[in-house]
Design a protein around this motif. Structure first.
Motif, PDB file in Angstrom:
ATOM      1  N   MET A  62     -75.390 -38.038-111.258  1.00  0.00           N
ATOM      2  CA  MET A  62     -75.830 -38.815-109.267  1.00  0.00           C
ATOM      3  C   MET A  62     -74.064 -38.698-109.663  1.00  0.00           C
ATOM      4  SD  MET A  62     -78.524 -38.211-108.634  1.00  0.00           S
ATOM      5  CE  MET A  62     -79.301 -37.148-109.446  1.00  0.00           C
ATOM      6  N   THR A  65     -72.492 -35.173-108.895  1.00  0.00           N
ATOM      7  CA  THR A  65     -73.021 -34.325-108.093  1.00  0.00           C
ATOM      8  C   THR A  65     -73.920 -34.473-106.425  1.00  0.00           C
ATOM      9  OG1 THR A  65     -75.113 -34.816-108.137  1.00  0.00           O
ATOM     10  CG2 THR A  65     -74.137 -33.380-109.846  1.00  0.00           C
ATOM     11  N   LEU A  66     -73.436 -36.116-106.222  1.00  0.00           N
ATOM     12  CA  LEU A  66     -73.932 -36.397-105.262  1.00  0.00           C
ATOM     13  C   LEU A  66     -72.176 -36.449-103.744  1.00  0.00           C
ATOM     14  CD1 LEU A  66     -76.395 -39.767-105.573  1.00  0.00           C
ATOM     15  CD2 LEU A  66     -76.310 -37.219-104.961  1.00  0.00           C
ATOM     16  N   TYR A  69     -72.819 -32.379-103.052  1.00  0.00           N
ATOM     17  CA  TYR A  69     -73.901 -32.496-102.339  1.00  0.00           C
ATOM     18  C   TYR A  69     -73.126 -32.600-100.242  1.00  0.00           C
ATOM     19  CZ  TYR A  69     -78.461 -33.081 -99.882  1.00  0.00           C
ATOM     20  OH  TYR A  69     -79.734 -32.913 -99.015  1.00  0.00           O
ATOM     21  N   MET A  70     -72.801 -34.352-100.537  1.00  0.00           N
ATOM     22  CA  MET A  70     -73.016 -34.651 -99.421  1.00  0.00           C
ATOM     23  C   MET A  70     -71.193 -33.636 -98.290  1.00  0.00           C
ATOM     24  SD  MET A  70     -72.984 -38.897 -99.685  1.00  0.00           S
ATOM     25  CE  MET A  70     -74.755 -39.260 -99.621  1.00  0.00           C
ATOM     26  N   VAL A  79     -78.261 -30.315-107.391  1.00  0.00           N
ATOM     27  CA  VAL A  79     -78.227 -31.851-108.254  1.00  0.00           C
ATOM     28  C   VAL A  79     -79.320 -31.944-108.627  1.00  0.00           C
ATOM     29  CG1 VAL A  79     -78.218 -33.976-107.269  1.00  0.00           C
ATOM     30  CG2 VAL A  79     -77.361 -32.326-106.445  1.00  0.00           C
TER      31      VAL A  79
END
Length: 156
Positions: A62, A65-66, A69-70, A79
């Motif tokens: 998390m 990768t978050l 992703y954002m 993710v």
């Protein structure tokens, strides 16, 4: 044996990511849910790590990768795939997979022209057709499977 099952799952995800530029929720959430159920029933991950190690692996996924992703660099399926991998393995595998995927990306970028000349003509034709169809988003899972394979060899 369990590593082979995870490699087969990652191979299916890789094929789908290369072909469609996304991985189905059935593959990612299905394995993630099965890994979570396995954790609750047995108290350890699919690869035999303690449940806390799998939890740390999920936290690392998390954390890493978050932000991607954002920023639009990673897809939601990437993710979810890495989260499922974390629940099925441990933080050692997750970190090794990230490092191995990074090394694989660098090697591919440096040597892709040379490696391209070594490919079978049928494979080249297939990959070239795929690249022409969808060239805006690059698949990420092929690098993940390479990183996981390198990590599995390193750890075991």
């Amino acid at each position: 044996m369990q590593s082979i099952v995870l490699l087969m799952w990652l191979a299916l995800c890789t094929e789908q990511d290369v072909r469609e530029r996304q991985v189905s929720d059935l593959l990612t959430l299905g394995v993630g849910g099965a890994a979570l159920i396995w954790l609750f029933i047995t108290g350890h991950s699919w690869l035999g790590a303690e449940a806390s190690d799998a939890g740390w692996g999920l936290a690392i996924v998390m954390l890493l990768t978050l932000p991607g992703y954002m920023l639009g660099r990673l897809g939601a399926s990437d993710v979810k795939l890495l989260a499922a991998l974390a629940l099925a393995s441990s933080h050692h595998y997750v970190l090794g997979t990230f490092i191995g995927a990074g090394v694989t990306v660098v090697v591919w970028m440096m040597f892709r022209r040379r490696l391209w000349t070594l490919l079978n003509p049928k494979v080249k034709k297939r990959l070239q057709a795929l690249a022409q169809q969808l060239n805006d988003k690059q698949p990420f899972v092929p690098y993940v499977i390479a990183g996981f394979l390198l990590t599995s060899v390193w750890i075991q």
